[in-house]
Write an enzyme that holds these catalytic residues in place. Sequence first.
Site, PDB file in Angstrom:
ATOM      1  CG  ASP A  93      -3.304   5.346   7.617  1.00 30.43           C
ATOM      2  OD1 ASP A  93      -2.111   5.028   7.806  1.00 30.43           O
ATOM      3  OD2 ASP A  93      -3.903   5.057   6.575  1.00 30.43           O
ATOM      4  CG  HIS A 109      -0.827   3.671   4.838  1.00 30.24           C
ATOM      5  ND1 HIS A 109      -1.904   3.053   5.434  1.00 30.24           N
ATOM      6  CD2 HIS A 109      -0.187   2.706   4.127  1.00 30.24           C
ATOM      7  CE1 HIS A 109      -1.934   1.780   5.092  1.00 30.24           C
ATOM      8  NE2 HIS A 109      -0.895   1.540   4.301  1.00 30.24           N
ATOM      9  CB  SER A 122      -0.928   0.010   1.213  1.00 32.38           C
ATOM     10  OG  SER A 122      -0.191  -0.140   2.414  1.00 32.38           O
TER      11      SER A 122
END
Length: 645
Positions: free
Chosen positions: A310, A313, A43
């Site tokens: 978050d 990330h 991600s």
Amino acid sequence: MHHSLLPFRAWRKPLLASLLTLACLPATGHAAPYSTMIVFGDSLVDAGQFPDVDGPPGATLRFTNRVGPTYGATEPIGFSSSTLLGRMLEVPAGDLAASTSPVNAALGVPDGQNWAVGGDRTDQIYDAITSESQVADPDSGTVLRTRPGYLPSNGLRADPNALYYLTGGGNDFLQLRVLSAGDARDAGGRLADSVQVLQQAGARYIMVWLLPDIGQTPAFEDTPLQSTLSSLSEAFNERLVERLEGIDAQVMPLNIPLLISEVVADPARFGFAADTNLVGTCFSGDSCRENPVYGISSATADPNRLFFNDRVHPTTAAQQLLADYAFSVLAAPWELTLLPEMGHNALRTQQDELRTQWLADYAAWQPVGQWRSILSANGQHLDLDAQDGSAQADGRGYSLTLGGSYRFAEHWRTGLVGGAYRQRLEAGAQDSRYRLNGYIASAFLQYQANHLWGDLAASGGYLDYDQAKRTFALGAGERQEKGDTRGELWAVSARLGYDLAGSQRTWHLSPFVSADYARVDVDGYRENGADSTALSFADQQRTSKRAGVGVQGKWQFTAATQLWGEFAHEREFETDAQQVRMAFNSLPSVDFELPGYTPARSLNRATLGVAHKLTEDLNLRAGYNWRKNDTLTQQGVSLGLTLDF
């Protein structure tokens, strides 16, 4: 890495495909010597494999913050470092898109070359390369789309001219696959397996992230697991680096954990808030403590002031920092391979000065047995256009040349000149600065009869690069890495011409042929310090072999004044892209060689000048020199005196 998605629900068929393209993101960089950019990972670099179920119709999910101004669901999500880097390299927008997105499939949009999938572990990253790429709902496990992986989709061959960009390892930790140092080392080895299989399939240029410190994230900072996870992150990276050392490709290990530690130590330097906890808080409040000053619910919400969006990330500001870091490595050889060109420029300046002197003297040598002294000052301007392998650059130089010639026979003359040359070159988007002090001596021999003439010169020089300040963007700020080095040059040049008029005329016109050989050696050097961006460079050598044809002319305008000019076209035979071997000072065991400046095949040059006799033995002259090829324009003006004695 991958945080939990909201419960997956049916998404509407998008009305607009434009949100899937990258056209809205402006190109901000420089064409690189890479055919495309191919991304594998998790991600941290996912370009949008999943539907953005909370966003506008047709939007895809990327794991960073929305762009604002309210940071709500109606606004698009920012781009990851892989996309930002690709745009800086002017990679086609379609290549930067996701590889296996169900949204792409529904729209009929061609798949891109970003194979990173949020949530993928190192084993799944390997699968995306070697067997199958899969995107699945992380909550239900429902497979949204599968397709053959990168190598099966490309005849099991990797593009040797592409740039490969890899991350991975975080999800091995988050999914509890890493519980010991042995597990961490195994995971690091699996990420190296992906690098190795790409190399075995033909990949040459591979950029790999070292795993960020999992303990230094909002998910684990100031928890009982922080110290353990930091130690396991180190074990992962130790094994990864050990493996990368033995892979026969140009592997660039980005020291991401060191860069993040530098940001945390001095956040204001990079545009982040210095009055808050960057590691323990986040912007979105998603499974982490929302920053009370700049978080999404605060009165002064601003993700650009925070590193984390978050629990694990980065924000888009941090993603830009990471992209700038990667770009600084790729762009370094585009600038550093210009150092030998600075040496060649100093040599060309002296050669131009000699030819100007010879042309002014043609058919007007001093008497046999006499000396003619030479003193001249010269100023130059150098303009280098950007190319696929060098930075745009602008330079200025000044020189002083002193010497003389001796006519030892009716048709023969010899001489020696020495010069001091000072050059400054500004290169790249942030105006990196390089300075050269050069000292060059040339000995020459000339022949001149009624129609036939020729000259031969040999040169040697010492090059002192006393300032090498490589400057580049790094997030909201910039960084400068400094060093210095030395070098030397050797050259031989020859010309043979035929004067159509003969020695007794007031005008002369001579076609000629020429041959030149020159070699510049620049010693390797190490930039100061061992921060994440500091590099060491190996020795460089740039050889030039040229052949040319031209014509020169001269007109005795009055008894005291003469005009002259010359034009030549030269062919360069050494036109391979220059390479420089590099290594991070913080990771010296993994070195890599990247392409830089490519010499042009053809060169045109011209000279115009005027000389005026002040006394019987003293002459004043002025000249203009011009050189031009596909990327280089060099201009110079000179003013000189000659005295017979």
